[in-house]
Design an enzyme around this catalytic site. Structure first.
Site, PDB file in Angstrom:
ATOM      1  CG  HIS A  29      -1.759  -1.269   1.289  1.00 34.40           C
ATOM      2  ND1 HIS A  29      -1.345  -2.364   2.033  1.00 34.40           N
ATOM      3  CD2 HIS A  29      -2.904  -1.647   0.682  1.00 34.40           C
ATOM      4  CE1 HIS A  29      -2.219  -3.340   1.894  1.00 34.40           C
ATOM      5  NE2 HIS A  29      -3.169  -2.942   1.079  1.00 34.40           N
ATOM      6  N   GLY A  32      -6.542  11.863   8.821  1.00 35.30           N
ATOM      7  CA  GLY A  32      -7.325  10.829   8.143  1.00 35.30           C
ATOM      8  C   GLY A  32      -7.398  11.081   6.644  1.00 35.30           C
ATOM      9  NE  ARG A  73      -7.873  18.168   7.348  1.00 37.10           N
ATOM     10  CZ  ARG A  73      -8.967  18.904   7.470  1.00 37.10           C
ATOM     11  NH1 ARG A  73      -8.888  20.202   7.442  1.00 37.10           N
ATOM     12  NH2 ARG A  73     -10.144  18.347   7.620  1.00 37.10           N
ATOM     13  NE  ARG A 116      -5.983   0.057  -2.179  1.00 36.82           N
ATOM     14  CZ  ARG A 116      -7.124  -0.641  -2.202  1.00 36.82           C
ATOM     15  NH1 ARG A 116      -8.246  -0.102  -1.808  1.00 36.82           N
ATOM     16  NH2 ARG A 116      -7.129  -1.881  -2.609  1.00 36.82           N
ATOM     17  CD  GLU A 131      -9.889   7.819  17.602  1.00 36.63           C
ATOM     18  OE1 GLU A 131      -9.000   7.996  16.752  1.00 36.63           O
ATOM     19  OE2 GLU A 131     -10.058   6.709  18.181  1.00 36.63           O
ATOM     20  CG  MET A 132     -14.516   6.161  13.976  1.00 41.73           C
ATOM     21  SD  MET A 132     -15.637   6.100  12.584  1.00 41.73           S
ATOM     22  CE  MET A 132     -16.080   4.375  12.589  1.00 41.73           C
ATOM     23  CG  ASP A 139     -19.239  15.345  15.740  1.00 44.48           C
ATOM     24  OD1 ASP A 139     -18.237  15.171  15.028  1.00 44.48           O
ATOM     25  OD2 ASP A 139     -19.741  14.444  16.434  1.00 44.48           O
ATOM     26  NE  ARG A 184     -14.773  18.579   9.556  1.00 47.46           N
ATOM     27  CZ  ARG A 184     -16.035  18.524   9.142  1.00 47.46           C
ATOM     28  NH1 ARG A 184     -17.001  18.920   9.952  1.00 47.46           N
ATOM     29  NH2 ARG A 184     -16.345  18.080   7.948  1.00 47.46           N
TER      30      ARG A 184
HETATM   31  N1  HPA Z   1     -18.063   9.318  15.740  1.00 50.88           N
HETATM   32  C1  HPA Z   1     -16.967   8.699  15.346  1.00 50.88           C
HETATM   33  N2  HPA Z   1     -15.900   9.339  14.914  1.00 50.88           N
HETATM   34  C2  HPA Z   1     -15.948  10.673  14.869  1.00 50.88           C
HETATM   35  C3  HPA Z   1     -17.063  11.379  15.262  1.00 50.88           C
HETATM   36  C4  HPA Z   1     -18.184  10.663  15.721  1.00 50.88           C
HETATM   37  O1  HPA Z   1     -19.215  11.244  16.089  1.00 50.88           O
HETATM   38  N3  HPA Z   1     -16.815  12.695  15.073  1.00 50.88           N
HETATM   39  C5  HPA Z   1     -15.569  12.782  14.593  1.00 50.88           C
HETATM   40  N4  HPA Z   1     -15.031  11.571  14.466  1.00 50.88           N
END
Ligand code: HPA
Length: 236
Positions: free
Chosen positions: A5, A21, A25, A44, A182-183, A207, A220
Protein backbone atom coordinates in the site's frame (compact mmCIF):
# COMPACT_ATOMS: atom_id res chain seq x y z
CA UNK A 1 11.34 -0.74 -1.72
CA UNK A 2 7.62 -1.03 -1.89
CA UNK A 3 4.89 -2.56 0.26
CA UNK A 4 1.37 -3.45 -0.90
CA UNK A 5 0.00 0.00 0.00
CA UNK A 6 3.02 2.33 0.07
CA UNK A 7 5.47 2.79 -2.81
CA UNK A 8 8.18 4.86 -1.09
CA UNK A 9 11.85 4.77 -2.08
CA UNK A 10 14.34 3.72 0.62
CA UNK A 11 15.08 6.39 3.20
CA UNK A 12 12.56 8.92 1.94
CA UNK A 13 10.11 8.64 4.83
CA UNK A 14 11.10 10.57 7.97
CA UNK A 15 11.37 8.96 11.43
CA UNK A 16 8.26 10.91 12.44
CA UNK A 17 5.03 10.84 10.43
CA UNK A 18 1.99 13.03 11.05
CA UNK A 19 -1.21 11.23 9.99
CA UNK A 20 -4.46 13.05 9.30
CA UNK A 21 -7.33 10.83 8.14
CA UNK A 22 -7.82 12.73 4.90
CA UNK A 23 -5.04 12.42 2.27
CA UNK A 24 -6.00 15.87 0.95
CA UNK A 25 -5.28 17.23 4.41
CA UNK A 26 -1.83 15.63 4.16
CA UNK A 27 -1.37 17.41 0.80
CA UNK A 28 -2.50 20.71 2.35
CA UNK A 29 -0.09 20.35 5.28
CA UNK A 30 2.83 19.50 2.98
CA UNK A 31 2.09 22.40 0.61
CA UNK A 32 1.38 24.95 3.34
CA UNK A 33 3.91 24.17 6.06
CA UNK A 34 6.78 22.13 4.61
CA UNK A 35 9.77 23.01 2.43
CA UNK A 36 11.71 20.74 0.05
CA UNK A 37 8.61 18.56 -0.34
CA UNK A 38 8.79 15.16 -2.05
CA UNK A 39 5.71 13.01 -2.56
CA UNK A 40 6.35 9.37 -1.64
CA UNK A 41 2.97 7.72 -2.07
CA UNK A 42 0.19 7.79 -4.66
CA UNK A 43 -1.28 4.30 -4.24
CA UNK A 44 -5.07 4.61 -3.81
CA UNK A 45 -4.53 8.39 -3.61
CA UNK A 46 -3.40 7.91 -0.01
CA UNK A 47 -0.86 10.69 -0.47
CA UNK A 48 2.33 10.81 1.57
CA UNK A 49 4.95 13.58 1.58
CA UNK A 50 8.30 14.25 3.19
CA UNK A 51 9.67 17.74 3.67
CA UNK A 52 11.37 19.95 6.22
CA UNK A 53 9.77 22.06 8.91
CA UNK A 54 12.09 24.73 10.33
CA UNK A 55 14.93 22.76 8.76
CA UNK A 56 13.94 19.42 10.30
CA UNK A 57 12.72 16.39 8.37
CA UNK A 58 9.13 15.25 8.81
CA UNK A 59 6.58 13.23 6.81
CA UNK A 60 2.83 13.56 6.53
CA UNK A 61 0.51 10.91 5.13
CA UNK A 62 -3.24 10.17 5.13
CA UNK A 63 -4.47 7.20 7.16
CA UNK A 64 -7.99 6.87 5.77
CA UNK A 65 -10.94 6.37 8.11
CA UNK A 66 -11.35 3.56 10.61
CA UNK A 67 -9.11 0.97 12.22
CA UNK A 68 -8.65 -1.36 9.23
CA UNK A 69 -7.34 1.55 7.17
CA UNK A 70 -4.98 3.16 9.70
CA UNK A 71 -4.03 -0.39 10.73
CA UNK A 72 -2.64 -1.12 7.26
CA UNK A 73 -0.75 2.13 6.75
CA UNK A 74 0.69 2.45 10.24
CA UNK A 75 1.86 -1.19 10.27
CA UNK A 76 3.69 -0.81 6.96
CA UNK A 77 5.28 2.46 8.09
CA UNK A 78 6.46 1.02 11.41
CA UNK A 79 7.50 -2.41 10.19
CA UNK A 80 8.94 -1.82 6.73
CA UNK A 81 9.91 1.87 6.49
CA UNK A 82 11.79 2.39 9.79
CA UNK A 83 9.28 4.94 11.03
CA UNK A 84 9.68 5.47 14.78
CA UNK A 85 6.86 7.86 15.62
CA UNK A 86 3.35 8.33 14.24
CA UNK A 87 1.23 11.21 15.46
CA UNK A 88 -2.36 10.96 14.36
CA UNK A 89 -4.21 14.28 14.02
CA UNK A 90 -7.94 13.83 13.64
CA UNK A 91 -11.40 14.86 14.68
CA UNK A 92 -13.67 13.47 17.37
CA UNK A 93 -17.24 13.66 18.60
CA UNK A 94 -17.61 14.84 22.21
CA UNK A 95 -19.27 12.55 24.77
CA UNK A 96 -18.53 14.90 27.67
CA UNK A 97 -20.72 17.98 28.15
CA UNK A 98 -17.75 20.08 29.25
CA UNK A 99 -16.00 19.71 25.88
CA UNK A 100 -16.61 22.48 23.34
CA UNK A 101 -16.28 22.46 19.55
CA UNK A 102 -12.64 23.03 18.51
CA UNK A 103 -11.19 21.93 21.86
CA UNK A 104 -7.98 19.94 21.34
CA UNK A 105 -7.60 16.57 23.07
CA UNK A 106 -4.41 14.64 23.67
CA UNK A 107 -5.33 10.97 24.01
CA UNK A 108 -3.81 9.31 27.08
CA UNK A 109 -5.78 6.03 26.74
CA UNK A 110 -7.84 4.41 23.98
CA UNK A 111 -10.73 2.14 24.94
CA UNK A 112 -12.51 0.03 22.33
CA UNK A 113 -14.97 -2.84 21.93
CA UNK A 114 -13.21 -3.54 18.62
CA UNK A 115 -11.69 -6.95 17.95
CA UNK A 116 -8.72 -5.28 16.20
CA UNK A 117 -6.10 -5.83 18.91
CA UNK A 118 -7.23 -9.37 19.75
CA UNK A 119 -7.18 -10.46 16.11
CA UNK A 120 -3.94 -8.60 15.40
CA UNK A 121 -2.07 -10.12 18.36
CA UNK A 122 -3.80 -13.48 18.70
CA UNK A 123 -4.53 -12.65 22.34
CA UNK A 124 -7.89 -12.08 24.01
CA UNK A 125 -9.41 -9.41 26.19
CA UNK A 126 -7.48 -6.36 24.98
CA UNK A 127 -9.80 -3.37 25.27
CA UNK A 128 -7.45 -0.62 26.41
CA UNK A 129 -4.19 0.54 24.80
CA UNK A 130 -1.97 3.47 25.68
CA UNK A 131 -0.04 5.95 23.55
CA UNK A 132 3.68 6.59 24.03
CA UNK A 133 4.28 8.52 27.28
CA UNK A 134 7.43 10.04 25.73
CA UNK A 135 5.54 11.43 22.72
CA UNK A 136 2.75 12.66 24.98
CA UNK A 137 5.21 14.53 27.20
CA UNK A 138 6.73 16.21 24.12
CA UNK A 139 3.28 17.12 22.77
CA UNK A 140 2.25 18.55 26.14
CA UNK A 141 5.38 20.71 26.23
CA UNK A 142 4.86 21.91 22.66
CA UNK A 143 1.22 22.86 23.31
CA UNK A 144 2.30 24.66 26.45
CA UNK A 145 5.05 26.57 24.62
CA UNK A 146 2.55 27.51 21.89
CA UNK A 147 -0.06 28.53 24.45
CA UNK A 148 -2.61 26.10 22.99
CA UNK A 149 -4.75 24.55 25.74
CA UNK A 150 -5.23 20.78 25.49
CA UNK A 151 -7.39 18.33 27.43
CA UNK A 152 -5.90 14.95 28.33
CA UNK A 153 -8.26 12.01 28.37
CA UNK A 154 -9.57 8.62 27.35
CA UNK A 155 -10.97 8.22 23.84
CA UNK A 156 -13.49 5.69 22.58
CA UNK A 157 -12.16 4.15 19.36
CA UNK A 158 -15.24 2.92 17.55
CA UNK A 159 -15.73 0.65 14.55
CA UNK A 160 -19.12 2.17 13.73
CA UNK A 161 -19.89 5.78 12.84
CA UNK A 162 -23.64 5.36 12.23
CA UNK A 163 -25.16 3.59 15.24
CA UNK A 164 -28.85 2.80 15.49
CA UNK A 165 -28.95 3.58 19.21
CA UNK A 166 -27.57 7.06 19.81
CA UNK A 167 -28.05 6.74 23.58
CA UNK A 168 -25.30 4.10 23.74
CA UNK A 169 -22.63 6.74 24.04
CA UNK A 170 -23.69 7.72 27.57
CA UNK A 171 -23.13 4.16 28.80
CA UNK A 172 -19.67 4.03 27.19
CA UNK A 173 -18.80 7.46 28.58
CA UNK A 174 -19.91 6.58 32.10
CA UNK A 175 -18.50 3.03 32.26
CA UNK A 176 -15.15 3.67 30.57
CA UNK A 177 -14.52 7.37 31.20
CA UNK A 178 -14.40 8.20 27.48
CA UNK A 179 -14.48 11.94 26.78
CA UNK A 180 -15.05 11.59 23.04
CA UNK A 181 -15.20 9.17 20.10
CA UNK A 182 -13.08 8.64 17.00
CA UNK A 183 -12.24 5.56 14.93
CA UNK A 184 -8.47 5.02 14.64
CA UNK A 185 -6.34 5.42 17.82
CA UNK A 186 -6.81 1.89 19.18
CA UNK A 187 -5.40 0.25 16.02
CA UNK A 188 -2.58 2.77 15.75
CA UNK A 189 -1.56 2.22 19.38
CA UNK A 190 -1.76 -1.57 18.98
CA UNK A 191 0.56 -1.47 15.96
CA UNK A 192 3.03 0.73 17.85
CA UNK A 193 2.91 -1.74 20.76
CA UNK A 194 3.65 -4.85 18.69
CA UNK A 195 6.37 -3.23 16.57
CA UNK A 196 8.08 -1.53 19.54
CA UNK A 197 7.45 1.94 18.08
CA UNK A 198 5.73 5.10 19.34
CA UNK A 199 2.31 6.56 18.61
CA UNK A 200 0.24 9.47 19.87
CA UNK A 201 -3.01 11.14 18.90
CA UNK A 202 -4.23 14.72 18.92
CA UNK A 203 -7.90 15.33 18.20
CA UNK A 204 -10.07 18.37 17.59
CA UNK A 205 -13.71 18.24 18.67
CA UNK A 206 -15.71 18.49 15.43
CA UNK A 207 -19.16 17.64 16.81
CA UNK A 208 -20.91 16.90 20.09
CA UNK A 209 -23.17 13.94 20.76
CA UNK A 210 -24.40 15.81 23.85
CA UNK A 211 -25.41 19.16 22.30
CA UNK A 212 -25.64 18.01 18.64
CA UNK A 213 -23.53 20.99 17.58
CA UNK A 214 -21.29 20.37 14.58
CA UNK A 215 -18.63 22.23 12.64
CA UNK A 216 -18.69 22.84 8.91
CA UNK A 217 -15.92 21.51 6.67
CA UNK A 218 -14.69 25.09 6.23
CA UNK A 219 -14.53 25.71 9.98
CA UNK A 220 -12.66 22.44 10.52
CA UNK A 221 -9.92 23.60 8.16
CA UNK A 222 -9.13 26.45 10.55
CA UNK A 223 -9.58 24.39 13.69
CA UNK A 224 -7.04 21.85 12.46
CA UNK A 225 -4.27 24.46 12.45
CA UNK A 226 -3.91 24.30 16.24
CA UNK A 227 -3.21 20.55 16.12
CA UNK A 228 -0.89 20.93 13.14
CA UNK A 229 1.16 23.60 14.91
CA UNK A 230 1.63 21.26 17.86
CA UNK A 231 2.35 18.13 15.79
CA UNK A 232 4.81 19.84 13.39
CA UNK A 233 6.94 20.75 16.38
CA UNK A 234 7.77 17.01 16.58
CA UNK A 235 10.02 17.27 13.51
CA UNK A 236 13.58 16.26 14.47
N1 HPA B 1 -18.06 9.32 15.74
C1 HPA B 1 -16.97 8.70 15.35
N2 HPA B 1 -15.90 9.34 14.91
C2 HPA B 1 -15.95 10.67 14.87
C3 HPA B 1 -17.06 11.38 15.26
C4 HPA B 1 -18.18 10.66 15.72
O1 HPA B 1 -19.21 11.24 16.09
N3 HPA B 1 -16.81 12.69 15.07
C5 HPA B 1 -15.57 12.78 14.59
N4 HPA B 1 -15.03 11.57 14.47
Amino acid sequence: MSTPHIEAKDGIIAKTVIMPGDPLRAKYIAETYLENVEKFNNIRNMFGYTGTYKGKKISVMGSGMGMPSIGIYSYELFKFYDVENIIRIGSCGAYAAELNLYDVLLVDKAWSESSYANIQSGQTGIDTIYPSPILNEKLKKLSNDLNIPITLGTIHSSDVFYRENFKDFEKIRDEHGCLAVEMESFALFQNAKVTGKNAACLLTVSDSLVTHEATTAEERQFAFTKMMDIALGMAE
